[in-house]
Design an enzyme around this catalytic site. Structure first.
Site, PDB file in Angstrom:
ATOM      1  N   SER A 231       0.805  -1.344  -0.100  1.00 16.41           N
ATOM      2  CA  SER A 231      -0.075   0.105   0.051  1.00 16.41           C
ATOM      3  C   SER A 231       0.758   1.379   0.136  1.00 16.41           C
ATOM      4  CB  SER A 231      -1.038  -0.124   1.349  1.00 16.41           C
ATOM      5  OG  SER A 231      -0.132   0.158   2.414  1.00 16.41           O
ATOM      6  N   ASN A 232       2.181   1.256   0.722  1.00 15.04           N
ATOM      7  CA  ASN A 232       3.097   2.349   0.996  1.00 15.04           C
ATOM      8  C   ASN A 232       2.271   3.281   1.812  1.00 15.04           C
ATOM      9  OD1 ASN A 232       5.377   3.693   0.622  1.00 15.04           O
ATOM     10  ND2 ASN A 232       4.775   5.169  -0.766  1.00 15.04           N
ATOM     11  N   TRP A 233       1.226   2.943   2.656  1.00 11.17           N
ATOM     12  CA  TRP A 233       0.820   3.513   3.712  1.00 11.17           C
ATOM     13  C   TRP A 233       1.537   4.219   4.678  1.00 11.17           C
ATOM     14  CZ3 TRP A 233       0.141   3.882   8.862  1.00 11.17           C
ATOM     15  CH2 TRP A 233      -0.950   4.531   9.407  1.00 11.17           C
TER      16      TRP A 233
END
Length: 277
Positions: A231-233
């Site tokens: 996600s690269n959250w």
């Protein structure tokens, strides 16, 4: 976080292979960028449950350079379904590497872009220290530079992971040499690529990010057994008014990997093999 559920129903063991945790009680370290806000474990857990994800890889943020405290606390809080990508520098002691390993760190972040704590100039020195402890390299760079770094990357010991669909800061086509270099790295059998963060480099934009999506589709077709999803959250590089919808990002897999069995590899089997779940 999206108000809607993703259309993609994930399998048990689905893994998000790249998130960052930031705490406003832990300021950035000199040499790193400012922290983008307060994004603790609890905030990610809400998103994780919303998407149906089970496992997570916490990646050391550039803001904290080689101070791994926040990442280690997050791994501990998440529990057995979490591992980490940390940062150490060449002078690190064996005792510290051992401590980090026992705390869930399985890889070293190599960041060949501004704010990186360890770039290619230190990569081989650091990997010589940490690889004996079972760590592998997690590499992020401007993918347009892959041809000039191909031989150096191939000298990495063991397996290695390349971030964000290669992160071509100006999207390339599958026919260009930089992308062909990424395919050759996959052909070593030691390389995995994260299908993540299309929004960081796309010029065509949300929700389909077609200029980057066409690269993702080729990668999935070329080596489905070595693709990962992330996600690269909390999307630290995205402008605050253009933070991507996490459900949309997961649903991109329906386009990139139309076959359900392949999606299971990307979300469950491949990360379990790479990160040791």
């Amino acid at each position: 976080m999206s108000a809607r559920r993703p259309a993609l129903a994930v399998s048990a063991g689905a893994t998000d292979t790249h998130i960052h945790i930031y705490r406003d009680d832990t300021p950035a370290v000199p040499g790193g960028p400012p922290i983008p806000g307060h994004f603790p474990v609890e905030k990610y857990r809400t998103m994780q449950w919303h998407l149906g994800l089970e496992r997570v890889i916490v990646v050391q943020p550039n803001a904290y350079q080689d101070d791994n405290r926040v990442t280690l606390e997050a791994i501990r809080a998440f529990g057995p379904g979490a591992k980490g990508v940390g940062v150490v520098k060449p002078g690190v002691s064996d005792a510290e590497i051992e401590r980090l390993s026992k705390s869930g760190i399985v890889a070293q972040r190599i960041f060949q872009l501004p704010w990186g704590a360890v770039g290619f100039d230190l990569m081989h020195d650091v990997m010589a220290r940490v690889h004996p402890f079972g760590w592998f390299a997690n590499v992020q760079l401007d993918g347009r530079e892959l041809p000039q770094w191909e031989d150096s990357i191939k000298r990495l010991p063991g397996k290695f992971v390349i971030d964000h669909i290669g992160k071509f800061l100006e999207p390339v086509t599958p026919e260009q040499e930089a992308f062909k270099t990424l395919l050759r790295l996959l052909d070593t059998g030691r390389c995995w690529v994260k299908l993540a963060a299309a929004y960081e480099t796309s010029k065509t934009g949300a929700p389909q990010y077609e200029d980057v999506s066409r690269l993702a589709r080729v990668l999935v077709q070329h080596a489905p057994e070595r693709m990962l999803w992330a996600s690269n959250w909390p999307h630290p590089s995205a402008p605050k008014d253009k933070v991507p919808d996490d459900a949309d990002l997961l649903d991109l897999l329906l386009d990139w990997a139309p076959d359900e069995a392949v999606r299971r590899k990307i979300l469950v089997d491949n990360p379990a093999a790479v990160y040791g779940f």
